[in-house]
Design a protein around this motif. Sequence first.
Motif, PDB file in Angstrom:
ATOM      1  N   SER A  75      -0.485  11.945  22.081  1.00  0.00           N
ATOM      2  CA  SER A  75       0.559  12.948  22.287  1.00  0.00           C
ATOM      3  C   SER A  75       1.939  12.366  22.009  1.00  0.00           C
ATOM      4  O   SER A  75       2.823  13.067  21.538  1.00  0.00           O
ATOM      5  CB  SER A  75       0.486  13.525  23.695  1.00  0.00           C
ATOM      6  OG  SER A  75       0.842  12.548  24.648  1.00  0.00           O
ATOM      7  N   GLU A  86       2.592  10.060  19.758  1.00  0.00           N
ATOM      8  CA  GLU A  86       2.713  10.007  18.305  1.00  0.00           C
ATOM      9  C   GLU A  86       3.027  11.393  17.739  1.00  0.00           C
ATOM     10  O   GLU A  86       3.878  11.531  16.863  1.00  0.00           O
ATOM     11  CB  GLU A  86       1.422   9.467  17.688  1.00  0.00           C
ATOM     12  CG  GLU A  86       1.520   9.276  16.187  1.00  0.00           C
ATOM     13  CD  GLU A  86       0.261   8.666  15.615  1.00  0.00           C
ATOM     14  OE1 GLU A  86      -0.119   9.085  14.509  1.00  0.00           O
ATOM     15  OE2 GLU A  86      -0.327   7.794  16.266  1.00  0.00           O
ATOM     16  N   ASN A  87       2.376  12.411  18.241  1.00  0.00           N
ATOM     17  CA  ASN A  87       2.653  13.783  17.801  1.00  0.00           C
ATOM     18  C   ASN A  87       4.075  14.192  18.151  1.00  0.00           C
ATOM     19  O   ASN A  87       4.750  14.849  17.368  1.00  0.00           O
ATOM     20  CB  ASN A  87       1.664  14.765  18.423  1.00  0.00           C
ATOM     21  CG  ASN A  87       0.266  14.608  17.856  1.00  0.00           C
ATOM     22  OD1 ASN A  87       0.086  14.082  16.774  1.00  0.00           O
ATOM     23  ND2 ASN A  87      -0.709  15.038  18.615  1.00  0.00           N
ATOM     24  N   LYS A 126       6.484  12.533  15.756  1.00  0.00           N
ATOM     25  CA  LYS A 126       6.446  13.195  14.449  1.00  0.00           C
ATOM     26  C   LYS A 126       7.209  14.515  14.489  1.00  0.00           C
ATOM     27  O   LYS A 126       7.911  14.861  13.545  1.00  0.00           O
ATOM     28  CB  LYS A 126       5.002  13.420  14.002  1.00  0.00           C
ATOM     29  CG  LYS A 126       4.311  12.150  13.567  1.00  0.00           C
ATOM     30  CD  LYS A 126       2.902  12.419  13.119  1.00  0.00           C
ATOM     31  CE  LYS A 126       2.221  11.130  12.699  1.00  0.00           C
ATOM     32  NZ  LYS A 126       0.849  11.344  12.248  1.00  0.00           N
ATOM     33  N   GLU A 127       7.070  15.244  15.597  1.00  0.00           N
ATOM     34  CA  GLU A 127       7.781  16.511  15.741  1.00  0.00           C
ATOM     35  C   GLU A 127       9.294  16.285  15.811  1.00  0.00           C
ATOM     36  O   GLU A 127      10.069  16.993  15.169  1.00  0.00           O
ATOM     37  CB  GLU A 127       7.321  17.235  17.005  1.00  0.00           C
ATOM     38  CG  GLU A 127       7.951  18.585  17.190  1.00  0.00           C
ATOM     39  CD  GLU A 127       7.448  19.283  18.447  1.00  0.00           C
ATOM     40  OE1 GLU A 127       8.231  20.067  18.997  1.00  0.00           O
ATOM     41  OE2 GLU A 127       6.299  19.044  18.853  1.00  0.00           O
TER      42      GLU A 127
END
Length: 77
Positions: free
Chosen positions: A2, A4-5, A8-9
């Motif tokens: 989460s 890492e996501n 990225k967001e």
Amino acid sequence: MSTENHLKEVEARLRDFFITVIDSKDLARKIRQVNYVLALSLMRGCETVESEANNIEDNFYWLNKLAEVLDPYLDVE
């Protein structure tokens, strides 16, 4: 995962902001204007700014660093 996501967001949002929303030179100019007003207020003894005098030095430094990343002005040879 989460984290890492999330990173990225955030990266995608920043990329979108700096590419499509605002011109980097314009943002750098605005940052420099804000820094000028902060410094001038502090020098003139503005009561609101005086209460945050300890933080202003760091904020001024980092805003200048960001402005230089967006539009190198002080590094011109």
